[in-house]
Enzyme design. Structure first.
Site, PDB file in Angstrom:
ATOM      1  N   ILE A   2      32.122  39.992  52.943  1.00  0.00           N
ATOM      2  CA  ILE A   2      32.045  39.444  51.834  1.00  0.00           C
ATOM      3  C   ILE A   2      32.832  38.020  51.685  1.00  0.00           C
ATOM      4  O   ILE A   2      32.747  37.297  51.020  1.00  0.00           O
ATOM      5  CB  ILE A   2      32.793  40.364  50.697  1.00  0.00           C
ATOM      6  CG1 ILE A   2      31.894  41.462  50.544  1.00  0.00           C
ATOM      7  CG2 ILE A   2      33.104  39.632  49.431  1.00  0.00           C
ATOM      8  CD1 ILE A   2      32.604  42.736  49.791  1.00  0.00           C
ATOM      9  N   GLY A   3      33.969  38.267  52.495  1.00  0.00           N
ATOM     10  CA  GLY A   3      34.990  37.140  52.659  1.00  0.00           C
ATOM     11  C   GLY A   3      34.149  35.759  53.047  1.00  0.00           C
ATOM     12  O   GLY A   3      34.630  34.791  52.436  1.00  0.00           O
TER      13      GLY A   3
ATOM     14  N   ASP B 238      28.947  45.475  39.167  1.00  0.00           N
ATOM     15  CA  ASP B 238      28.341  46.616  38.197  1.00  0.00           C
ATOM     16  C   ASP B 238      27.343  45.929  36.978  1.00  0.00           C
ATOM     17  O   ASP B 238      26.112  46.400  36.692  1.00  0.00           O
ATOM     18  CB  ASP B 238      29.086  47.613  37.801  1.00  0.00           C
ATOM     19  CG  ASP B 238      29.764  48.129  38.912  1.00  0.00           C
ATOM     20  OD1 ASP B 238      29.230  48.613  40.049  1.00  0.00           O
ATOM     21  OD2 ASP B 238      31.012  48.438  39.022  1.00  0.00           O
TER      22      ASP B 238
ATOM     23  N   HIS C  48      34.576  52.247  39.556  1.00  0.00           N
ATOM     24  CA  HIS C  48      33.551  51.538  40.508  1.00  0.00           C
ATOM     25  C   HIS C  48      33.371  52.421  41.526  1.00  0.00           C
ATOM     26  O   HIS C  48      33.409  52.234  42.577  1.00  0.00           O
ATOM     27  CB  HIS C  48      34.040  50.227  40.866  1.00  0.00           C
ATOM     28  CG  HIS C  48      33.166  49.457  41.960  1.00  0.00           C
ATOM     29  ND1 HIS C  48      31.980  49.137  41.439  1.00  0.00           N
ATOM     30  CD2 HIS C  48      33.039  49.368  43.309  1.00  0.00           C
ATOM     31  CE1 HIS C  48      31.202  48.566  42.677  1.00  0.00           C
ATOM     32  NE2 HIS C  48      31.909  48.822  43.746  1.00  0.00           N
TER      33      HIS C  48
HETATM   34  N1  LIG Z   1      34.349  45.886  44.602  1.00  0.00           N
HETATM   35  C1  LIG Z   1      32.931  45.930  44.764  1.00  0.00           C
HETATM   36  O1  LIG Z   1      32.240  45.868  43.855  1.00  0.00           O
HETATM   37  C2  LIG Z   1      32.634  45.942  46.392  1.00  0.00           C
HETATM   38  C3  LIG Z   1      33.498  46.135  46.973  1.00  0.00           C
HETATM   39  N2  LIG Z   1      33.328  46.111  48.486  1.00  0.00           N
HETATM   40  C4  LIG Z   1      34.169  46.521  49.247  1.00  0.00           C
HETATM   41  O2  LIG Z   1      34.888  45.440  50.106  1.00  0.00           O
HETATM   42  C5  LIG Z   1      35.307  45.697  51.256  1.00  0.00           C
HETATM   43  C6  LIG Z   1      35.167  44.600  52.382  1.00  0.00           C
HETATM   44  O3  LIG Z   1      33.324  44.955  52.592  1.00  0.00           O
HETATM   45  P1  LIG Z   1      32.989  43.666  53.759  1.00  0.00           P
HETATM   46  O4  LIG Z   1      33.457  42.429  53.542  1.00  0.00           O
HETATM   47  O5  LIG Z   1      31.527  44.033  53.702  1.00  0.00           O
HETATM   48  O6  LIG Z   1      33.701  44.322  55.129  1.00  0.00           O
HETATM   49  P2  LIG Z   1      33.840  43.610  56.536  1.00  0.00           P
HETATM   50  O7  LIG Z   1      33.876  44.730  57.439  1.00  0.00           O
HETATM   51  O8  LIG Z   1      32.472  42.804  56.807  1.00  0.00           O
HETATM   52  O9  LIG Z   1      35.128  42.394  56.199  1.00  0.00           O
HETATM   53  C7  LIG Z   1      36.421  43.144  55.882  1.00  0.00           C
HETATM   54  C8  LIG Z   1      37.191  42.107  56.499  1.00  0.00           C
HETATM   55  O10 LIG Z   1      38.604  42.525  56.232  1.00  0.00           O
HETATM   56  C9  LIG Z   1      39.386  42.224  57.541  1.00  0.00           C
HETATM   57  N3  LIG Z   1      40.723  42.888  57.591  1.00  0.00           N
HETATM   58  C10 LIG Z   1      40.714  44.118  57.916  1.00  0.00           C
HETATM   59  N4  LIG Z   1      41.923  44.565  57.658  1.00  0.00           N
HETATM   60  C11 LIG Z   1      42.800  43.351  57.160  1.00  0.00           C
HETATM   61  C12 LIG Z   1      43.995  43.174  56.763  1.00  0.00           C
HETATM   62  N5  LIG Z   1      45.080  44.147  57.190  1.00  0.00           N
HETATM   63  N6  LIG Z   1      44.562  41.754  56.607  1.00  0.00           N
HETATM   64  C13 LIG Z   1      43.314  40.918  56.380  1.00  0.00           C
HETATM   65  N7  LIG Z   1      41.917  41.364  56.705  1.00  0.00           N
HETATM   66  C14 LIG Z   1      41.836  42.431  56.979  1.00  0.00           C
HETATM   67  C15 LIG Z   1      38.259  42.390  58.784  1.00  0.00           C
HETATM   68  O11 LIG Z   1      38.915  41.631  59.828  1.00  0.00           O
HETATM   69  C16 LIG Z   1      37.093  41.690  58.161  1.00  0.00           C
HETATM   70  O12 LIG Z   1      36.824  40.477  58.259  1.00  0.00           O
HETATM   71  C17 LIG Z   1      34.794  47.246  51.587  1.00  0.00           C
HETATM   72  O13 LIG Z   1      35.908  47.921  51.468  1.00  0.00           O
HETATM   73  C18 LIG Z   1      33.756  47.423  50.495  1.00  0.00           C
HETATM   74  O14 LIG Z   1      33.565  48.434  50.466  1.00  0.00           O
HETATM   75  C19 LIG Z   1      32.015  45.972  48.936  1.00  0.00           C
HETATM   76  C20 LIG Z   1      31.075  45.503  48.003  1.00  0.00           C
HETATM   77  C21 LIG Z   1      31.290  45.563  46.641  1.00  0.00           C
HETATM   78  O1  LIG Z   2      28.498  50.476  47.829  1.00  0.00           O
HETATM   79  C1  LIG Z   2      29.648  50.047  48.397  1.00  0.00           C
HETATM   80  O2  LIG Z   2      30.145  50.630  49.165  1.00  0.00           O
HETATM   81  C2  LIG Z   2      29.926  48.808  48.357  1.00  0.00           C
HETATM   82  C3  LIG Z   2      30.253  48.750  46.872  1.00  0.00           C
HETATM   83  O3  LIG Z   2      31.033  48.965  46.007  1.00  0.00           O
HETATM   84  C4  LIG Z   2      29.121  48.181  46.028  1.00  0.00           C
HETATM   85  O4  LIG Z   2      28.085  47.599  46.479  1.00  0.00           O
HETATM   86  O5  LIG Z   2      28.833  48.220  44.539  1.00  0.00           O
END
Ligand SMILES: NC(=O)C1=CN([C@@H]2O[C@H](COP(=O)(O)OP(=O)(O)OC[C@H]3O[C@@H](n4cnc5c(N)ncnc54)[C@H](O)[C@@H]3O)[C@@H](O)[C@H]2O)C=CC1
Ligand SMILES: O=C([O-])CC(=O)C(=O)O
Length: 336
Positions: free
Chosen positions: A31-32, A169, A196
């Site tokens: 995501i970042g 959402d 969520h």
């Molecule tokens: N709120 C929402 O609607 C959504 C939330 N998410 C959540 O977002 C989160 C990230 O997802 P992705 O980017 O796909 O995961 P990812 O694994 O691709 O990226 C996560 C990043 O966080 C970094 N990281 C880990 N610990 C850290 C710390 N202490 N300080 C700084 N950086 C740190 C990692 O090095 C990595 O680059 C997950 O928990 C996921 O479930 C994902 C999709 C939708």
């Molecule tokens: O489904 C997941 O784990 C990530 C998320 O929150 C979303 O896509 O809404």
């Protein structure tokens, strides 16, 4: 003719050129990276600060070549780097944390992500206590209460500045409806309330252009479990990243528009809310009007039909447990 004094001219140019530093914690992740790209393209962002436990400076170097005016800086994964990354930020977005794999619920991420979010929240509480904090890391229903507890422990908690990002959402609901009805998603504003994850996500189709959908189990389930669709399709490689980046960038842009004085900016968000406090539920996502300080007004849920009443009941039951889990985690594991 009126001649503005130097002080007046300086005050004017500072307000015309609102400085908005935005920090992404977890900036090198799925995501970042796209989120940071979208923020680099947003003219309201004047300084972009990127932090990750690995790869922050690389992503920053890459984005810094894009010819928009904002500065981009990547920070080293040290306590000093983290503190400098958040210092002076108007908005801090937190997508740091592990994503789901097929077969997992968002709650299964709790054990890993709770401490990541707790520790990042501590750094924000110390170095940027006034920033608007947008929590993306899952499980949002629990990570947002974790941030509140940390801020409270540091004596800097302001309920107006803490947001769980539930924008995806409503983005999904609008797109899914437009597919079913053959319409343009920009004309489909669907209110989604609750939290969520799974059944805590409650779309209110009775309030939309298509009240008939409020008894359509298939589309309700698709909105509630849209995240699972992506997790399954990515087959072990993570969860939604690109759509989430767009949703997160939209939420950040809305917060910045309101900071800049725009009126009537409304986004759904998981915030500390009076709506179900009498049932012991401190956080709830509903439409939130944004202002210069963050939350300006929390809209009520409004009229719902019998089917939606049942969905809300199920949502509240799970939400309560998810919120309590976050609060208890910080009480038992305050960290260093
Ligand atoms: N709120 C929402 O609607 C959504 C939330 N998410 C959540 O977002 C989160 C990230 O997802 P992705 O980017 O796909 O995961 P990812 O694994 O691709 O990226 C996560 C990043 O966080 C970094 N990281 C880990 N610990 C850290 C710390 N202490 N300080 C700084 N950086 C740190 C990692 O090095 C990595 O680059 C997950 O928990 C996921 O479930 C994902 C999709 C939708
Ligand atoms: O489904 C997941 O784990 C990530 C998320 O929150 C979303 O896509 O809404």
């Amino acid at each position: 003719m009126f001649m503005a004094s130097r002080i007046q001219r300086r005050a004017f140019s500072a307000s015309a050129r609102q400085l908005s530093k935005v920090t992404v914690l977890g900036a090198a992740g799925g995501i970042g990276q796209p989120l940071s790209l979208l923020l680099k393209l947003n003219p309201k962002v004047t300084d972009l600060a990127l932090y990750d436990i690995r790869g922050g400076p690389g992503v920053a170097a890459d984005l810094s070549h894009i010819n928009t005016k904002s500065t981009v800086k990547g920070y080293e994964p040290t306590p000093e780097g983290l503190s400098a990354a958040v210092k002076g930020a108007e908005v801090v977005l937190i997508p740091a944390g592990v994503p789901r794999k097929p077969g997992m619920t968002r709650d299964d991420l709790f054990n890993t992500n709770a401490s990541i979010v707790r520790d990042l929240a501590k750094a924000v509480a110390k170095s940027a206590p006034e920033a608007k904090v947008l929590v993306i890391a899952n499980p949002v229903n629990s990570t947002v209460p974790i941030v509140r507890e940390v801020f409270k422990a540091h004596g800097v908690y302001n309920p107006k500045t803490l947001f769980g990002v539930t924008t995806l959402d409503v983005v999904r609901a609008s797109r899914f409806v437009s597919e079913v009805k053959g319409t343009d998603p920009k004309d489909e504003e669907i209110t989604v309330v609750g939290g969520h994850s799974g059944v805590t996500i409650v779309p209110l189709f009775s309030q939309s252009n298509h009240p008939d959908l409020s008894s359509n189990a298939e589309i309700i389930k698709r909105v509630q479990f849209g995240g699972d669709e992506v997790v399954k399709a990515k087959d072990g490689a993570g969860s939604a990243t690109l759509s989430m980046a767009q949703a997160g960038a939209r939420m950040a842009d809305s917060v910045l528009r309101a900071v800049g004085g725009e009126k009537g900016v409304v986004e759904p968000s998981f915030v500390e809310s009076p709506l179900y406090k009498d049932q012991g539920i401190d956080f709830f996502s509903s439409k939130v009007e944004l202002g210069p300080e963050g939350v300006a007004k929390i809209h009520p849920v409004g009229q719902v039909d019998a089917n939606e009443t049942a969905l809300l009941e199920a949502a509240l039951k799970d939400l309560k447990k998810n919120i309590e889990k976050g609060v208890e985690f910080v009480a038992k594991n305050p960290g260093n």
